[in-house]
Design a protein around this motif. Structure first.
Motif, PDB file in Angstrom:
ATOM      1  N   VAL A   1     127.662  -7.280  12.661  1.00  0.00           N
ATOM      2  CA  VAL A   1     126.891  -6.043  12.721  1.00  0.00           C
ATOM      3  C   VAL A   1     127.469  -5.165  13.828  1.00  0.00           C
ATOM      4  O   VAL A   1     127.658  -5.603  14.955  1.00  0.00           O
ATOM      5  CB  VAL A   1     125.409  -6.313  12.990  1.00  0.00           C
ATOM      6  N   GLN A   2     127.718  -3.926  13.484  1.00  0.00           N
ATOM      7  CA  GLN A   2     128.202  -2.968  14.479  1.00  0.00           C
ATOM      8  C   GLN A   2     127.155  -1.893  14.694  1.00  0.00           C
ATOM      9  O   GLN A   2     126.512  -1.429  13.750  1.00  0.00           O
ATOM     10  CB  GLN A   2     129.515  -2.334  14.021  1.00  0.00           C
ATOM     11  N   VAL A   3     126.991  -1.523  15.945  1.00  0.00           N
ATOM     12  CA  VAL A   3     126.038  -0.494  16.313  1.00  0.00           C
ATOM     13  C   VAL A   3     126.788   0.551  17.120  1.00  0.00           C
ATOM     14  O   VAL A   3     127.482   0.205  18.083  1.00  0.00           O
ATOM     15  CB  VAL A   3     124.879  -1.075  17.147  1.00  0.00           C
ATOM     16  N   GLN A   4     126.674   1.803  16.747  1.00  0.00           N
ATOM     17  CA  GLN A   4     127.444   2.853  17.407  1.00  0.00           C
ATOM     18  C   GLN A   4     126.533   3.981  17.861  1.00  0.00           C
ATOM     19  O   GLN A   4     125.741   4.497  17.073  1.00  0.00           O
ATOM     20  CB  GLN A   4     128.511   3.397  16.471  1.00  0.00           C
ATOM     21  N   ALA A   5     126.676   4.363  19.119  1.00  0.00           N
ATOM     22  CA  ALA A   5     125.892   5.449  19.696  1.00  0.00           C
ATOM     23  C   ALA A   5     126.775   6.661  19.932  1.00  0.00           C
ATOM     24  O   ALA A   5     127.952   6.524  20.242  1.00  0.00           O
ATOM     25  CB  ALA A   5     125.263   5.003  21.003  1.00  0.00           C
ATOM     26  N   CYS A   6     126.191   7.834  19.807  1.00  0.00           N
ATOM     27  CA  CYS A   6     126.933   9.056  20.094  1.00  0.00           C
ATOM     28  C   CYS A   6     125.957  10.154  20.492  1.00  0.00           C
ATOM     29  O   CYS A   6     124.744  10.010  20.307  1.00  0.00           O
ATOM     30  CB  CYS A   6     127.759   9.486  18.889  1.00  0.00           C
ATOM     31  N   GLY A   7     126.494  11.242  21.047  1.00  0.00           N
ATOM     32  CA  GLY A   7     125.667  12.403  21.352  1.00  0.00           C
ATOM     33  C   GLY A   7     125.504  12.712  22.819  1.00  0.00           C
ATOM     34  O   GLY A   7     124.848  13.692  23.171  1.00  0.00           O
ATOM     35  N   GLY A   8     126.065  11.906  23.699  1.00  0.00           N
ATOM     36  CA  GLY A   8     125.934  12.174  25.121  1.00  0.00           C
ATOM     37  C   GLY A   8     126.687  13.420  25.542  1.00  0.00           C
ATOM     38  O   GLY A   8     127.429  14.018  24.753  1.00  0.00           O
ATOM     39  N   GLY A   9     126.475  13.826  26.786  1.00  0.00           N
ATOM     40  CA  GLY A   9     127.159  15.000  27.281  1.00  0.00           C
ATOM     41  C   GLY A   9     126.622  15.434  28.622  1.00  0.00           C
ATOM     42  O   GLY A   9     125.924  14.678  29.296  1.00  0.00           O
ATOM     43  N   LEU A  10     126.953  16.668  29.004  1.00  0.00           N
ATOM     44  CA  LEU A  10     126.513  17.260  30.261  1.00  0.00           C
ATOM     45  C   LEU A  10     125.466  18.322  29.959  1.00  0.00           C
ATOM     46  O   LEU A  10     125.711  19.234  29.151  1.00  0.00           O
ATOM     47  CB  LEU A  10     127.702  17.880  30.989  1.00  0.00           C
ATOM     48  N   VAL A  11     124.312  18.194  30.602  1.00  0.00           N
ATOM     49  CA  VAL A  11     123.195  19.100  30.355  1.00  0.00           C
ATOM     50  C   VAL A  11     122.582  19.513  31.688  1.00  0.00           C
ATOM     51  O   VAL A  11     122.561  18.715  32.631  1.00  0.00           O
ATOM     52  CB  VAL A  11     122.111  18.421  29.492  1.00  0.00           C
ATOM     53  N   GLN A  12     122.079  20.721  31.757  1.00  0.00           N
ATOM     54  CA  GLN A  12     121.371  21.155  32.949  1.00  0.00           C
ATOM     55  C   GLN A  12     119.947  20.614  32.953  1.00  0.00           C
ATOM     56  O   GLN A  12     119.355  20.376  31.887  1.00  0.00           O
ATOM     57  CB  GLN A  12     121.345  22.674  33.021  1.00  0.00           C
ATOM     58  N   ALA A  13     119.393  20.439  34.125  1.00  0.00           N
ATOM     59  CA  ALA A  13     118.018  19.974  34.241  1.00  0.00           C
ATOM     60  C   ALA A  13     117.091  20.900  33.448  1.00  0.00           C
ATOM     61  O   ALA A  13     117.240  22.127  33.481  1.00  0.00           O
ATOM     62  CB  ALA A  13     117.599  19.937  35.705  1.00  0.00           C
ATOM     63  N   GLY A  14     116.182  20.275  32.728  1.00  0.00           N
ATOM     64  CA  GLY A  14     115.274  21.024  31.871  1.00  0.00           C
ATOM     65  C   GLY A  14     115.770  21.185  30.449  1.00  0.00           C
ATOM     66  O   GLY A  14     115.018  21.604  29.560  1.00  0.00           O
ATOM     67  N   GLY A  15     117.006  20.846  30.229  1.00  0.00           N
ATOM     68  CA  GLY A  15     117.599  20.997  28.912  1.00  0.00           C
ATOM     69  C   GLY A  15     117.276  19.851  27.978  1.00  0.00           C
ATOM     70  O   GLY A  15     116.518  18.934  28.305  1.00  0.00           O
ATOM     71  N   SER A  16     117.875  19.904  26.787  1.00  0.00           N
ATOM     72  CA  SER A  16     117.620  18.914  25.742  1.00  0.00           C
ATOM     73  C   SER A  16     118.927  18.402  25.161  1.00  0.00           C
ATOM     74  O   SER A  16     119.955  19.089  25.213  1.00  0.00           O
ATOM     75  CB  SER A  16     116.787  19.531  24.611  1.00  0.00           C
ATOM     76  N   LEU A  17     118.827  17.212  24.595  1.00  0.00           N
ATOM     77  CA  LEU A  17     119.983  16.609  23.946  1.00  0.00           C
ATOM     78  C   LEU A  17     119.466  15.558  22.978  1.00  0.00           C
ATOM     79  O   LEU A  17     118.387  14.981  23.191  1.00  0.00           O
ATOM     80  CB  LEU A  17     120.905  15.953  24.972  1.00  0.00           C
ATOM     81  N   ARG A  18     120.211  15.302  21.905  1.00  0.00           N
ATOM     82  CA  ARG A  18     119.813  14.272  20.955  1.00  0.00           C
ATOM     83  C   ARG A  18     120.918  13.243  20.826  1.00  0.00           C
ATOM     84  O   ARG A  18     122.075  13.586  20.569  1.00  0.00           O
ATOM     85  CB  ARG A  18     119.508  14.868  19.581  1.00  0.00           C
ATOM     86  N   LEU A  19     120.550  11.992  20.979  1.00  0.00           N
ATOM     87  CA  LEU A  19     121.470  10.886  20.768  1.00  0.00           C
ATOM     88  C   LEU A  19     121.239  10.308  19.384  1.00  0.00           C
ATOM     89  O   LEU A  19     120.131  10.358  18.848  1.00  0.00           O
ATOM     90  CB  LEU A  19     121.252   9.793  21.810  1.00  0.00           C
ATOM     91  N   ALA A  20     122.292   9.748  18.822  1.00  0.00           N
ATOM     92  CA  ALA A  20     122.179   9.100  17.521  1.00  0.00           C
ATOM     93  C   ALA A  20     122.746   7.686  17.602  1.00  0.00           C
ATOM     94  O   ALA A  20     123.687   7.427  18.355  1.00  0.00           O
ATOM     95  CB  ALA A  20     122.925   9.897  16.459  1.00  0.00           C
ATOM     96  N   CYS A  21     122.156   6.797  16.833  1.00  0.00           N
ATOM     97  CA  CYS A  21     122.612   5.404  16.774  1.00  0.00           C
ATOM     98  C   CYS A  21     122.684   4.998  15.312  1.00  0.00           C
ATOM     99  O   CYS A  21     121.681   5.088  14.592  1.00  0.00           O
ATOM    100  CB  CYS A  21     121.642   4.502  17.527  1.00  0.00           C
ATOM    101  N   VAL A  22     123.849   4.557  14.897  1.00  0.00           N
ATOM    102  CA  VAL A  22     124.058   4.149  13.512  1.00  0.00           C
ATOM    103  C   VAL A  22     124.480   2.690  13.477  1.00  0.00           C
ATOM    104  O   VAL A  22     125.378   2.278  14.219  1.00  0.00           O
ATOM    105  CB  VAL A  22     125.135   5.017  12.831  1.00  0.00           C
ATOM    106  N   ALA A  23     123.832   1.925  12.620  1.00  0.00           N
ATOM    107  CA  ALA A  23     124.167   0.515  12.460  1.00  0.00           C
ATOM    108  C   ALA A  23     124.871   0.298  11.131  1.00  0.00           C
ATOM    109  O   ALA A  23     124.668   1.044  10.179  1.00  0.00           O
ATOM    110  CB  ALA A  23     122.911  -0.337  12.545  1.00  0.00           C
ATOM    111  N   SER A  24     125.660  -0.751  11.080  1.00  0.00           N
ATOM    112  CA  SER A  24     126.457  -1.017   9.883  1.00  0.00           C
ATOM    113  C   SER A  24     125.695  -1.804   8.835  1.00  0.00           C
ATOM    114  O   SER A  24     126.238  -2.104   7.771  1.00  0.00           O
ATOM    115  CB  SER A  24     127.716  -1.793  10.269  1.00  0.00           C
TER     116      SER A  24
END
Length: 124
Positions: A1-24
């Motif tokens: 089973v493989q699990v892969q995460a993506c979506g990180g980055g640099l954000v200013q305080a108060g901002g938003s971001l979405r991470l995703a995780c996909v499994a095989s």
């Protein structure tokens, strides 16, 4: 089973971001997120059980982060709003095959499969 995460980055305080995780595989019962900041231990963030669909959160992210699943049951997202500098960490996707008691759902050792991590930096 493989699990892969993506979506990180640099954000200013108060901002938003979405991470995703996909499994095989479609057979995973729990999929969720942990994080590890520099010099600190890995800590639980959020997880979702697939049957029934139930979300769990660490107190530090309640009301700011939302975990959800796609129609494809092997994908979960972590919507992060109101980000703070203390949210800066490497975020790891974790998963396990079967159900577990909710008393240990926040323990890293309860999860069998781990992704490589995606880095989030929140600037002040």
């Amino acid at each position: 089973v493989q699990v892969q995460a993506c979506g990180g980055g640099l954000v200013q305080a108060g901002g938003s971001l979405r991470l995703a995780c996909v499994a095989s595989t479609l057979r995973l019962y729990h999929m969720g997120w942990f994080r590890q900041a520099p010099g600190k231990e890995r800590e639980f963030v959020s997880t979702m059980s697939m049957s029934p669909v139930t979300a769990y959160y660490a107190d530090s992210v309640k009301g700011r982060f939302t975990i959800s699943r796609d129609n494809a049951p092997n994908t979960v997202y972590l919507q992060m709003n109101g980000l703070r500098p203390e949210d800066t960490a490497i975020y790891y996707c974790a998963a396990r095959n079967g159900p577990i008691d909710t008393s240990i759902i926040s323990r890293a050792g309860a999860y069998e499969y781990w992704g490589q991590g995606t880095e989030l930096t929140v600037s002040s």
